[in-house]
Design an enzyme around this catalytic site. Structure first.
Site, PDB file in Angstrom:
ATOM      1  N   ASP A 197     -11.900 -28.765 -12.523  1.00 30.09           N
ATOM      2  CA  ASP A 197     -10.801 -28.239 -13.330  1.00 30.09           C
ATOM      3  C   ASP A 197     -11.407 -27.229 -14.295  1.00 30.09           C
ATOM      4  O   ASP A 197     -12.158 -27.608 -15.211  1.00 30.09           O
ATOM      5  CB  ASP A 197     -10.126 -29.380 -14.090  1.00 30.09           C
ATOM      6  CG  ASP A 197      -9.040 -28.903 -15.035  1.00 30.09           C
ATOM      7  OD1 ASP A 197      -8.773 -27.682 -15.095  1.00 30.09           O
ATOM      8  OD2 ASP A 197      -8.453 -29.752 -15.735  1.00 30.09           O
TER       9      ASP A 197
ATOM     10  N   LYS B 181      -4.912 -11.515 -18.497  1.00 28.86           N
ATOM     11  CA  LYS B 181      -5.761 -10.570 -17.772  1.00 28.86           C
ATOM     12  C   LYS B 181      -6.294  -9.461 -18.685  1.00 28.86           C
ATOM     13  O   LYS B 181      -7.396  -8.955 -18.465  1.00 28.86           O
ATOM     14  CB  LYS B 181      -5.001  -9.980 -16.584  1.00 28.86           C
ATOM     15  CG  LYS B 181      -4.675 -11.009 -15.499  1.00 28.86           C
ATOM     16  CD  LYS B 181      -5.939 -11.718 -15.003  1.00 28.86           C
ATOM     17  CE  LYS B 181      -5.652 -12.692 -13.865  1.00 28.86           C
ATOM     18  NZ  LYS B 181      -6.885 -13.385 -13.406  1.00 28.86           N
TER      19      LYS B 181
ATOM     20  N   VAL C  84      -1.594  -8.511  -3.969  1.00 27.55           N
ATOM     21  CA  VAL C  84      -2.310  -9.001  -2.798  1.00 27.55           C
ATOM     22  C   VAL C  84      -1.476 -10.104  -2.151  1.00 27.55           C
ATOM     23  O   VAL C  84      -0.934 -10.972  -2.846  1.00 27.55           O
ATOM     24  CB  VAL C  84      -3.693  -9.567  -3.179  1.00 27.55           C
ATOM     25  CG1 VAL C  84      -4.471  -9.948  -1.918  1.00 27.55           C
ATOM     26  CG2 VAL C  84      -4.475  -8.560  -4.010  1.00 27.55           C
TER      27      VAL C  84
ATOM     28  N   TYR D 138       0.827 -13.702 -18.009  1.00 30.41           N
ATOM     29  CA  TYR D 138      -0.231 -13.367 -17.044  1.00 30.41           C
ATOM     30  C   TYR D 138      -0.955 -12.102 -17.495  1.00 30.41           C
ATOM     31  O   TYR D 138      -2.182 -12.032 -17.483  1.00 30.41           O
ATOM     32  CB  TYR D 138       0.395 -13.170 -15.666  1.00 30.41           C
ATOM     33  CG  TYR D 138      -0.590 -12.867 -14.557  1.00 30.41           C
ATOM     34  CD1 TYR D 138      -1.356 -13.877 -13.982  1.00 30.41           C
ATOM     35  CD2 TYR D 138      -0.746 -11.569 -14.069  1.00 30.41           C
ATOM     36  CE1 TYR D 138      -2.257 -13.599 -12.958  1.00 30.41           C
ATOM     37  CE2 TYR D 138      -1.634 -11.288 -13.055  1.00 30.41           C
ATOM     38  CZ  TYR D 138      -2.387 -12.308 -12.502  1.00 30.41           C
ATOM     39  OH  TYR D 138      -3.284 -12.023 -11.496  1.00 30.41           O
TER      40      TYR D 138
ATOM     41  N   SER E   1      -9.890  -9.961 -12.557  1.00 31.77           N
ATOM     42  CA  SER E   1      -8.766  -9.658 -13.433  1.00 31.77           C
ATOM     43  C   SER E   1      -7.598  -9.233 -12.552  1.00 31.77           C
ATOM     44  O   SER E   1      -7.355  -9.833 -11.510  1.00 31.77           O
ATOM     45  CB  SER E   1      -9.154  -8.578 -14.449  1.00 31.77           C
ATOM     46  OG  SER E   1      -8.082  -8.322 -15.340  1.00 31.77           O
TER      47      SER E   1
ATOM     48  N   THR F  71      -0.992 -13.343  -0.916  1.00 31.08           N
ATOM     49  CA  THR F  71      -1.570 -14.684  -0.937  1.00 31.08           C
ATOM     50  C   THR F  71      -0.451 -15.680  -1.243  1.00 31.08           C
ATOM     51  O   THR F  71       0.696 -15.284  -1.490  1.00 31.08           O
ATOM     52  CB  THR F  71      -2.658 -14.823  -2.026  1.00 31.08           C
ATOM     53  OG1 THR F  71      -2.044 -14.677  -3.316  1.00 31.08           O
ATOM     54  CG2 THR F  71      -3.761 -13.785  -1.851  1.00 31.08           C
TER      55      THR F  71
END
Length: 316
Positions: free
Chosen positions: A78, A192, A223, A188, A174, A225
């Protein structure tokens, strides 16, 4: 401060033997970008420790790669827990044949929501107090990366051998959200931007650290994912170029295997990659970003809508 650093030479051949036998720790390496990087690094002959919360998937990845003949070790970790992450670092050093740690890739992260959702929650009674917002996304994306960075620097120095000329290498993952404005993913983005600030503060401190060291920032755009599956089709449909995992793995391997690259930030968008020019001479990344946004070959015909992010995501 470095006014202008040397940009990455993308024409240079990548020699993946440069990391053969090296000890590598990758956080969040069981899936998505992390697994793509872990697999490529293992295929280059490195000893890879995957640190991830998903024990089932992590064990599966270890089995797949070891059966293929690669050196891969999984540790459940974690990254928001100092104790858990410390154990992962110790496990990586123990797994290494040289009991060293050479490369750390701080990849673990999760998507974040908007500050609008937290400041103006739906169905909140007008007489009720605003509930305390969750900081899980900040804890994972920023605090976890900070913990990873601190531990990396500590164990880099602890395992450094004066006879080894290899430069210890830290890569921070990042996002383009660390350069652009993004109201609908503001927590978010805040994390970053923080990761980027952390990277900028350590990238030219080799003398202060007391061992050979270099660091890079990888700042992908969108991306495909599991983390982006809820909205990535909308992005692509709107004409914005979307990267595949391998489009990001390639630039990561380039900076890993070229010791002349130091203190650089790379953006990947679609199948393109460019140096962000993140130094004062490059406007701290702004010049390269706006140049790329104006070029449809990079971001696609729908890219101009990204400047008005709120409107872009609320349009169908």
């Amino acid at each position: 401060m470095v006014w202008r650093a040397d940009p990455v030479d993308f024409s240079k051949r990548v020699d993946r033997d440069a990391i053969k036998g090296r000890s590598v720790l990758i956080t969040g390496g069981a899936d998505g970008l992390g697994y793509g990087i872990a697999k490529a690094v293992a295929e280059s002959g490195a000893y890879v420790t995957i640190a991830d919360m998903n024990e089932t998937l992590g064990q599966q990845r270890q089995s797949e790669l070891t059966e293929a003949g690669y050196h891969v070790h999984f540790v459940k970790a974690d990254i928001t827990s100092w104790e858990s992450l410390t154990l992962a670092f110790k496990a990586a050093i123990e797994y290494s044949p040289t009991h060293s740690l050479d490369i750390v890739i701080a990849n673990a992260g999760l998507s974040g929501g908007s500050i609008l959702e937290k400041a103006f929650p739906k169905d909140l009674d007008e007489n009720a107090d605003l509930p305390q917002p969750s900081t899980l996304d900040l804890n994972v994306n920023l605090t976890g990366t900070y913990y990873t960075t601190v531990l990396a620097l500590h164990y880099f120095k602890k395992t450094h051998s004066p006879s080894d000329n290899f430069k210890k290498h830290l890569i921070l993952m990042s996002s383009l959200a660390g350069y652009a404005e993004d109201t609908l993913a503001s927590t978010y983005m805040a994390a970053k931007f923080g990761v980027r600030g952390l990277w900028k503060s350590i990238r030219y401190q080799e003398d202060a650290f007391g061992f050979p060291f270099r660091t890079q920032l990888i700042a992908p755009c969108f991306v495909r994912t599991k983390m982006t599956e809820s909205f990535v089709d909308h992005i692509a449909k709107a004409g914005v170029n979307v990267s595949q995992v391998e489009d990001v793995v390639g630039p990561v391997m380039r900076v890993l295997c070229d010791e002349e690259v130091s203190g650089r930030s790379l953006c990947t968008v679609g199948n393109k990659v460019f140096d962000m020019g993140d130094d004062p001479a490059g406007g701290d990344g702004s010049k390269a970003l706006w140049k790329a946004l104006a070029d449809e070959e990079y971001f696609g015909p729908g890219a101009k809508g990204l400047v008005r992010y709120d409107e872009f995501f609320r349009s169908e």
